[in-house]
Design an enzyme around this catalytic site. Structure first.
Site, PDB file in Angstrom:
ATOM      1  N   HIS A  68      -9.490   4.649   0.591  1.00 12.63           N
ATOM      2  CA  HIS A  68      -9.081   5.624  -0.424  1.00 12.63           C
ATOM      3  C   HIS A  68     -10.114   6.730  -0.649  1.00 12.63           C
ATOM      4  O   HIS A  68      -9.883   7.647  -1.428  1.00 12.63           O
ATOM      5  CB  HIS A  68      -8.829   4.915  -1.762  1.00 12.63           C
ATOM      6  CG  HIS A  68      -7.763   3.866  -1.703  1.00 12.63           C
ATOM      7  ND1 HIS A  68      -8.038   2.539  -1.464  1.00 12.63           N
ATOM      8  CD2 HIS A  68      -6.415   3.958  -1.827  1.00 12.63           C
ATOM      9  CE1 HIS A  68      -6.911   1.844  -1.455  1.00 12.63           C
ATOM     10  NE2 HIS A  68      -5.913   2.676  -1.660  1.00 12.63           N
TER      11      HIS A  68
ATOM     12  N   CYS B  25     -11.499   1.923  -6.192  1.00 13.73           N
ATOM     13  CA  CYS B  25     -10.121   1.943  -5.694  1.00 13.73           C
ATOM     14  C   CYS B  25      -9.321   0.776  -6.266  1.00 13.73           C
ATOM     15  O   CYS B  25      -8.085   0.772  -6.213  1.00 13.73           O
ATOM     16  CB  CYS B  25     -10.097   1.906  -4.169  1.00 13.73           C
ATOM     17  SG  CYS B  25     -10.872   0.445  -3.448  1.00 13.73           S
TER      18      CYS B  25
END
Length: 218
Positions: A110, A178
């Protein structure tokens, strides 16, 4: 990763004397920056933000793509260092452990940060390592898109190869944004990973000592 060796030069035996032993040259560890284009990255960052509906023409956001680019460039660029080692003249054979080394890296899934601490230890062989280099090695592998499992193993494997100790142990504890800021939003959750080599893996007493000193159950 680029590794550069600086040789101290060959030794020259003198008549009627034992050959002079030259210490191993320090290993220069330098991050490869070939292909880095900050101008292109800033343009891409501006387009990325605009594609998400963010107006980058306002006074407060006009410089954001550039700041964003420089921030990620910093996160992905470890500082060069020399892997200096010293002869273990006293034959020290007990555990050397650096605890709670600060860690910051970026999740490769991410591109969000994960932060925490690392505990890195080794059982010396013929040479010992400058203590600050344990933190340098961690930084070198952390400054790139990463997963915690791989990072833990990379640090341990590299130390085992370069230092040739009797054992190596690495434990990392980190919070992944994340996981805490998006998705499941599990605020406060931490992830623990470990890699053990040599006697710290095969010898139960050595393993227990290492894990106890890191504060983990064995």
């Amino acid at each position: 990763m680029t590794q550069r060796l600086h040789s101290a030069g060959p030794s020259t035996p003198t008549p009627s004397e034992e050959p002079i032993r030259v210490a191993p040259a320090a290993l220069r560890v330098v991050h490869d920056v070939a292909g880095v284009d900050l101008t292109a990255a800033e343009l891409a960052a501006r387009r990325f933000l605009q594609a998400l509906g963010i107006d980058t023409d306002s006074e407060s956001l006009r410089g954001t793509p550039g700041r964003m680019t420089r921030a990620y460039a910093e996160l992905f660029t470890p500082r060069p260092f020399d892997l200096t080692t010293f002869p273990n003249d006293e034959g020290y054979d007990e555990l050397v452990l650096a605890r709670s080394i600060p860690l910051r890296s970026v999740c490769e899934h991410h591109l969000l940060p994960f932060v925490g601490t690392a505990h890195i230890g080794y059982l010396p062989g013929h040479r010992i390592l400058g203590l600050s280099k344990l933190a340098r090695i961690l930084e070198h592998f952390a400054c790139r898109p990463q997963v915690q499992e791989r990072l833990t193993k990379q640090v341990a494997d590299w130390l085992q190869t370069q230092l040739e100790p009797k054992g190596v142990g690495v434990v990392i504890q980190a919070e992944h944004t994340c996981m805490t800021l998006r998705g499941v939003r599990a605020t406060g959750a931490t992830t623990i990973t470990s890699t053990l080599h040599g006697l710290l893996r095969s010898d139960a007493r050595s393993r227990a000592e290492f894990l106890a000193l890191t504060g983990l159950p064995n």
